[in-house]
Motif scaffolding. Structure first.
Motif, short mmCIF file in Angstrom:
data_model
loop_
_atom_site.label_atom_id
_atom_site.label_comp_id
_atom_site.label_asym_id
_atom_site.label_seq_id
_atom_site.Cartn_x
_atom_site.Cartn_y
_atom_site.Cartn_z
N ASN A 122 0.82 -1.22 0.00
CA ASN A 122 0.00 0.00 0.00
C ASN A 122 0.85 1.27 0.00
O ASN A 122 0.52 2.26 0.64
CB ASN A 122 -0.96 0.01 1.20
CG ASN A 122 -2.28 0.70 0.86
OD1 ASN A 122 -2.67 0.79 -0.31
ND2 ASN A 122 -2.97 1.18 1.88
N GLU A 123 1.96 1.24 -0.76
CA GLU A 123 2.87 2.38 -0.87
C GLU A 123 3.05 2.75 -2.35
O GLU A 123 3.25 1.88 -3.19
CB GLU A 123 4.23 2.05 -0.25
CG GLU A 123 4.16 1.75 1.24
CD GLU A 123 5.49 1.27 1.81
OE1 GLU A 123 6.49 1.29 1.05
OE2 GLU A 123 5.52 0.87 2.98
N PHE A 124 3.00 4.04 -2.63
CA PHE A 124 3.05 4.51 -4.02
C PHE A 124 4.32 4.10 -4.75
O PHE A 124 4.27 3.69 -5.91
CB PHE A 124 2.90 6.03 -4.07
CG PHE A 124 1.51 6.52 -3.79
CD1 PHE A 124 0.41 5.96 -4.42
CD2 PHE A 124 1.30 7.57 -2.90
CE1 PHE A 124 -0.88 6.40 -4.17
CE2 PHE A 124 0.02 8.03 -2.65
CZ PHE A 124 -1.07 7.46 -3.28
N GLU A 125 5.48 4.23 -4.11
CA GLU A 125 6.73 3.92 -4.80
C GLU A 125 6.84 2.43 -5.10
O GLU A 125 7.35 2.02 -6.14
CB GLU A 125 7.94 4.39 -3.98
CG GLU A 125 8.23 5.88 -4.13
CD GLU A 125 8.37 6.30 -5.60
OE1 GLU A 125 9.27 5.77 -6.28
OE2 GLU A 125 7.59 7.16 -6.05
N LYS A 126 6.35 1.60 -4.18
CA LYS A 126 6.36 0.16 -4.44
C LYS A 126 5.38 -0.19 -5.55
O LYS A 126 5.62 -1.09 -6.36
CB LYS A 126 6.04 -0.62 -3.16
CG LYS A 126 7.18 -0.61 -2.16
CD LYS A 126 6.92 -1.58 -1.01
CE LYS A 126 8.13 -1.61 -0.07
NZ LYS A 126 7.93 -2.56 1.04
N GLU A 127 4.26 0.53 -5.59
CA GLU A 127 3.33 0.33 -6.69
C GLU A 127 4.01 0.66 -8.02
O GLU A 127 3.89 -0.08 -9.01
CB GLU A 127 2.09 1.21 -6.51
CG GLU A 127 1.07 1.05 -7.65
CD GLU A 127 -0.01 2.11 -7.61
OE1 GLU A 127 -1.19 1.73 -7.54
OE2 GLU A 127 0.31 3.31 -7.68
N ARG A 128 4.73 1.78 -8.05
CA ARG A 128 5.41 2.19 -9.27
C ARG A 128 6.42 1.13 -9.73
O ARG A 128 6.48 0.77 -10.90
CB ARG A 128 6.10 3.53 -9.05
CG ARG A 128 6.64 4.16 -10.34
CD ARG A 128 7.19 5.57 -10.10
NE ARG A 128 7.47 6.22 -11.37
CZ ARG A 128 6.59 6.89 -12.10
NH1 ARG A 128 5.34 6.99 -11.66
NH2 ARG A 128 6.93 7.45 -13.24
N PRO A 154 0.37 9.23 -8.00
CA PRO A 154 1.52 9.73 -8.75
C PRO A 154 2.00 8.79 -9.85
O PRO A 154 3.01 9.10 -10.51
CB PRO A 154 2.60 9.88 -7.67
CG PRO A 154 2.26 8.82 -6.67
CD PRO A 154 0.76 8.73 -6.66
N ASN A 155 1.30 7.68 -10.04
CA ASN A 155 1.75 6.69 -11.03
C ASN A 155 0.83 6.58 -12.23
O ASN A 155 0.92 5.61 -13.00
CB ASN A 155 1.88 5.32 -10.35
CG ASN A 155 2.86 5.34 -9.20
OD1 ASN A 155 3.89 6.00 -9.28
ND2 ASN A 155 2.53 4.65 -8.12
N ILE A 156 -0.04 7.57 -12.41
CA ILE A 156 -0.97 7.51 -13.54
C ILE A 156 -0.23 7.45 -14.87
O ILE A 156 -0.69 6.83 -15.83
CB ILE A 156 -1.93 8.73 -13.51
CG1 ILE A 156 -2.86 8.64 -12.28
CG2 ILE A 156 -2.77 8.80 -14.77
CD1 ILE A 156 -3.73 7.40 -12.24
N ASP A 157 0.97 8.07 -14.93
CA ASP A 157 1.73 8.02 -16.18
C ASP A 157 2.08 6.58 -16.57
O ASP A 157 2.11 6.24 -17.76
CB ASP A 157 3.00 8.88 -16.08
CG ASP A 157 3.92 8.43 -14.95
OD1 ASP A 157 3.43 8.06 -13.88
OD2 ASP A 157 5.15 8.47 -15.15
N ILE A 158 2.33 5.72 -15.57
CA ILE A 158 2.64 4.32 -15.87
C ILE A 158 1.37 3.59 -16.33
O ILE A 158 1.42 2.78 -17.26
CB ILE A 158 3.26 3.61 -14.66
CG1 ILE A 158 4.43 4.42 -14.10
CG2 ILE A 158 3.74 2.21 -15.05
CD1 ILE A 158 5.57 4.62 -15.07
#
Length: 363
Positions: A122-128, A154-158
């Motif tokens: 549940n962490e944004f950087e790990k999601e990225r 913050p990962n919508i670009d991916i």
């Protein structure tokens, strides 16, 4: 670009593809702007956009809104049908997640697919990092549980790169408001309503709630909580509502001072709705240590119908999560998207209230 009888947009497509194939542009490199291409080859920007649009559809390029067009990590149309599906959840090892993954695998394995697992904690950087890793594995599709689905992601670009490369996505449990995609989830508003209505029908009028603030599940369950109160003309006391975020989860369970303050606020309540079974089970223990009897002094309801709900001396009333059924439905929906029989699937599954000791009325 040499002139021949081919339409100019096709000539431009071949030029860009050759440029990429020769290694002069690599994956994630930014492509020349429309203006640069139009001037360089003396063609209209409409022609440039047509060529770029087709290359995006073919998987050679992807676009990021406000930033430009980039080279995809692809070999063009030949890069497909790997029979590999990415599955990313917030957690993997325990609680309801193994059952969900089992349901996904049960459907996909029958169709010859293999799943590649990842988790984000549940962490944004790990999601990225998970998303980027999945992109490098030539997936046919992706099933993913969003990270902190209420917050701007913050990962919508991916995610846009998945869309640009034609890789279908099915979200489970929630979705992102700023990214249009398919999803399969429990109807959390209905679940919150059912749990609260159950306590009201048991005669409780002062009901407290513990809800998660950074995912759609928490907001939906609170919305159902409110709906049931309004339907029965009952007042909601904001002092009886506790919000927590992903980062607060451990302090909620372990910080004695924090718990004491919340127990003090619960003194006049006779019912408690908890965001999930994990919190509900911990609250049962906390209430016991405070001399508050369940369900005599305070009835408690959880969510998910996990194995935890049936452990311990007091069996927990809970709103059942579909678990394997949700996993199977998500997998079947993804196959429909891969096969082109559906373009978008957005489904909310109806929950079920399982009544046990923690709300049983005593005479």
């Amino acid at each position: 670009m040499s002139l021949n009888n081919e339409p100019k947009y096709i000539q431009l497509k071949e030029f860009i593809k050759n440029y990429i194939s020769e290694g002069q542009l690599k994956a994630d490199d930014k492509l020349f702007s429309e203006h640069e291409l139009a001037n360089r080859f003396q063609i209209s920007r409409h022609t440039v956009r047509k060529a770029i649009g087709e290359l995006i559809n073919e998987g050679w390029l992807y676009q990021v809104q406000g930033k430009g067009t980039f080279v995809a990590n692809t070999e063009g149309e030949s890069k497909r049908k790997s029979k590999l599906i990415g599955v990313i959840t917030t957690y993997l090892k325990d609680y309801i997640f193994p059952d969900i993954i089992y349901g996904i695998d049960e459907v996909l394995s029958k169709e010859g697919y293999t799943i590649l697992l990842g988790h984000t904690n549940n962490e944004f950087e790990k999601e990225r990092n998970c998303l980027l890793n999945m992109l490098n594995n030539n997936l046919d599709g992706l099933i993913i549980e969003p990270t902190k689905s209420v917050l701007p992601n913050p990962n919508i670009d991916i995610y846009e790169r998945f869309k640009a490369e034609g890789i279908p996505i099915v979200f489970i449990h929630a979705y992102y408001n700023n990214f249009e995609a398919s999803y399969v989830m429990e109807d959390d508003v209905l679940g919150g309503y059912m749990a609260t209505r159950h306590l009201i029908e048991q005669g409780h009028q002062r009901i407290a709630g513990i809800f998660k603030s950074d995912d759609l599940q928490g907001l939906g369950r609170f919305q159902g909580f409110v709906q049931a109160h309004r339907e029965h003309n009952l007042t909601i006391n904001e002092k009886h509502i506790l919000w927590f975020s992903s980062q607060d989860f451990d302090p909620l369970l372990l910080d004695d001072a924090y718990i004491q303050r919340f127990i003090h606020r619960l003194k006049t309540c006779t019912g408690l709705i908890c965001y999930n079974d994990q919190i509900a089970i911990n609250m049962l223990e906390i209430l016991r240590t405070q001399g508050i009897h369940v369900p005599g002094d305070c009835a408690v309801v959880g969510f998910d119908n996990s194995e935890l709900a049936q452990q311990g001396e007091i069996k927990l009333t809970t709103v059942a999560h579909p678990k394997e059924k949700l996993g199977r439905k998500a997998a079947a929906s993804l196959l429909e998207l891969i096969n082109g029989t559906k373009e978008c699937i957005q489904e909310k599954m109806e929950p079920e209230l399982i009544m046990r000791d923690s709300t049983q009325t005593t005479n």
